[in-house]
Scaffold this active site. Structure first.
Site, PDB file in Angstrom:
ATOM      1  N   HIS A   1       0.843  -1.196   0.000  1.00 39.97           N
ATOM      2  CA  HIS A   1       0.000   0.000   0.000  1.00 39.97           C
ATOM      3  C   HIS A   1       0.874   1.240   0.000  1.00 39.97           C
ATOM      4  O   HIS A   1       2.037   1.199   0.384  1.00 39.97           O
ATOM      5  CB  HIS A   1      -0.930   0.019   1.223  1.00 39.97           C
TER       6      HIS A   1
ATOM      7  N   CYS B   1       2.220   3.639  11.718  1.00 37.52           N
ATOM      8  CA  CYS B   1       3.140   3.111  10.715  1.00 37.52           C
ATOM      9  C   CYS B   1       3.467   4.229   9.732  1.00 37.52           C
ATOM     10  O   CYS B   1       2.820   5.281   9.747  1.00 37.52           O
ATOM     11  CB  CYS B   1       2.538   1.908   9.992  1.00 37.52           C
TER      12      CYS B   1
END
Length: 697
Positions: free
Chosen positions: A65, A207
């Site tokens: 992603h 993240c």
């Protein structure tokens, strides 16, 4: 969510053998749907994200992603591999692959949906249903949430596939493992029943991208907490921002879990509690171990010390992998960003003071000694003197906040002291830059020294300000102050001596810099250089010419894009034409950033065109001897400009040049999808095909 994934974005027979091939196969489906504009550019962004941290998860899941400027809208693509693909997970290859594509500026609603998917991946029924479905439509509906895993199981059963059988092993294995552990265990678990209330944990997950791992770790920790009878409250610091945990919840917590791969924002909130600090994937893969570890620390009475150093402002705002060069630029920009409001306020007050009180207002006595309410000269003198006081803060603020960017609040005192010394020895802005960097470095060096516990309490209040100010003062007064002051004087004399061709070339260079990154670091360097010249009492004509050239060039890019969308609207998308309307006002107000939407969409044509126009304007402004005392304001400070008629001609010339170039360059390329030019081309092609068919008939 209904548009984020469709059956066309599902590949139930993904044949790729590597994660790069898998990402390309799924990304090609996104390109075919118009969700990605540049396949290779998007894949480069995916690879860059993958290089930060592998995206494979235990349980056979891969979630490549990224956020990318090549994505038009948030999109999901799903692939199922029979052979499995290595995404770096500890338990082996992934058979379920989700490619998540988010635009660089994805809104909170879409990111919330993506986070919901990330949490679903922690649901065994959901993943096993995906392994069992045989129709892309069913898979897409399951991911969208249109059908439940149970409903998907019924569809799969009707087609001869049993989801129950597919998930049988995974469902029974944990239970068997738990039973075996219970049977073979001779040491009882800590008795939760003896506690007056459940053990409470607060957690933070984050993240680098803030789309998937952040929310999966949160879900995993919450599930493990429920199984262990522990209250777990998670703060997800994702792309959609973050809602701070209630201070009362933090205060009542018995322990803290930090699962992150980027710096935790406002980490000092959790100081003084038992803390487990790990990477985000540990929060996904072994949440029960983390909960047990923090409980064990609480039982032993281990606590983190109240932190005085939680990272500098640059560290908190940036990526932990940034190099020294990037941090140096951010330190300098930290000082400039805090200085600019003083420049704007002080400069405009001085300029208005001249406009109201006349050109001799700088020789007026102090308004404390002489102020007549009914005289415009007195009001002009008042404005001028307020602006002059504001300008005296420029160098101290620059130095102080460079040091702040390096060392946080302890850097402010030596930074401001060094900046003030720079003014007193006539070292100017060069001295301020040096003082800020030295002050930050001295404070960081002091903080690395091991200090007895009894002295730590007075370090930030007494010791650090005292020692760092003394060191910075010594260096500025005795060691480097004179050389820097000489360099500052040499630069000032050089600027004062600029005439003819040299002045024109300097104007062109400043124009190029102002238009290179449209408000970025290079633009700010040119702007700071110009404001430094007018920040002194009685600025020279050369300094005011430079300020005029810089502001004129900075107005060119947005005005040129506005004009281009007006005269050749068919070359631009509807969104760009709408942005063009706002660009008129932004450009006229000297807000160069008004051209950023155009540059982001087509940098290879817009930025060179803007730079050429900016260079033309900058050189013409210097040639026409236009001057400016105000550091900002655009056309609204034209009455304060020397030689205003030719100044406006210089701006108009640069705007016309940039407009002509961008129109020509855009006209040479294949029309972008969605523009009227593209639609008219398709219409002509269709007409030609129909004519050919008629002739053939």
């Amino acid at each position: 969510m209904s548009e984020m994934i469709t059956a066309d974005l599902v590949d139930l027979d993904l044949s790729a053998e590597s994660k790069e091939a898998a990402a390309r196969a799924l990304a090609e489906r996104m390109v075919a749907k118009g969700r990605v504009t540049d396949l290779d550019g998007f894949l480069a962004d995916v690879a860059a994200r993958e290089a930060q941290m592998p995206t494979g998860l235990d349980g056979g899941i891969g979630i490549p992603h990224c956020r990318s400027e090549h994505v038009t809208e948030p999109t999901l693509a799903f692939g199922r591999s029979a052979a499995g693909i290595d995404f770096g997970a500890a338990d082996g290859p992934a058979d379920l692959v989700f490619l998540i594509a988010a635009p660089a500026g994805a809104d909170d609603a879409h990111l919330t949906i993506l986070s919901s998917l990330a949490r679903q991946l922690m649901n065994t029924e959901f993943t096993e249903a995906l392994r069992a479905v045989s129709a892309p439509e069913t898979a897409a509906a399951l991911i969208r949430g249109d059908v439940t895993p149970a409903e998907a199981a019924e569809d799969a059963a009707a087609e001869g596939t049993s989801v129950a059988e597919a998930g049988k092993d995974t469902a029974t294995a944990p239970a068997a493992a738990s039973a075996g552990a219970a049977a073979g265990s001779t040491t009882p678990e800590p008795a939760v029943a003896t506690e007056a209330r459940p053990f409470r944990i607060v957690a933070v997950t984050s993240c680098p991208t803030g789309i998937a791992h952040t929310y999966m770790a949160a879900e995993s920790l919450e599930n493990a907490g429920r199984e262990a009878g522990v209250e777990v409250t998670v703060e997800t610091q994702g792309s959609a921002g973050f809602a701070r945990l209630d201070p009362a919840v933090i205060a009542a917590a018995d322990g803290v879990v930090l699962a992150h791969d980027v710096p935790v924002r406002e980490k000092d909130r959790f100081a003084g509690k038992p803390t487990v600090d790990v990477g985000v994937k540990a929060g996904i893969n072994r949440p029960a171990e983390l909960i047990a570890e923090v409980r064990a620390k609480a039982e032993r009475g281990e606590k983190t010390a109240p932190a005085t150093d939680t990272g500098t402002p640059v560290d908190r705002a940036g990526d932990s992998t940034e190099g020294y060069g990037t941090k140096l630029r951010k330190w300098l920009m930290s000082g400039v960003s805090y200085m600019v409001p003083f420049v704007a306020a002080g400069g405009l007050l001085i300029a208005v003071g001249f406009a109201v009180g006349g050109w001799t207002v700088d020789k007026a006595p102090s308004v404390m000694d002489h102020f007549v309410w009914t005289q415009t000269d007195s009001w002009g003198a008042l404005l001028f003197q307020i602006g002059g006081v504001a300008f005296k803060f420029l160098v101290p603020v620059l130095a102080g906040y460079i040091a702040y960017g390096m060392a946080d609040r302890p850097g402010l005192v030596p930074g401001f002291v060094g900046g003030a010394i720079s003014l007193s020895i006539n070292a100017g802005f060069l001295g301020g830059l040096a003082a800020g960097l030295i002050a930050g470095g001295v404070v960081l060096a002091i903080q690395r020294v091991r200090i007895p516990a009894a002295v730590r309490g007075i370090m930030p209040v007494v010791v650090i300000p005292l020692i760092s100010s003394a060191v910075v003062g010594f260096l500025m007064f005795v060691v480097i102050g004179k050389p820097i002051a000489a360099a500052q004087k040499g630069m000032t004399d050089w600027l004062n001596g600029l005439t003819g061709t040299n002045a024109v070339l300097l104007g062109a260079l400043l124009g190029l810099m102002m238009c290179f990154d449209l408000g970025g670091p290079v633009n700010k360097v040119a702007y700071t250089f110009a404001t430094a010249g007018i920040a002194v009492a009685g600025p020279s004509d050369s300094a005011m010419k430079i300020m005029a050239a810089v502001m004129a060039a900075g107005m060119v890019p947005p005005l040129a894009m506005a004009l281009a969308t007006t005269v050749r609207g068919r070359l631009f998308t509807p969104a760009e034409r709408e942005n063009g309307k706002a660009a008129w006002v932004l450009g006229a107000s000297f807000i160069t950033e008004g051209a950023i939407p155009f540059a982001a969409a087509d940098p290879l044509r817009v930025i060179p065109s803007a730079m050429v126009g900016g260079a033309v304007t900058g050189s013409l402004s210097m040639m026409f001897d236009a001057t400016l005392r105000a550091p900002h304001g655009g056309i609204f400070v034209v009455p304060l400009i020397g030689n205003p008629f030719f100044y406006l001609i210089a701006i108009a010339a640069g705007v016309c040049v940039s407009t002509a170039l961008v129109v020509v360059l855009k006209g040479l390329r294949k029309p972008a999808q969605g523009t009227p030019a593209a639609e008219s081309t398709e219409s002509r092609a269709a007409g030609e095909r129909e004519s050919g068919q008629a002739v053939a008939a």
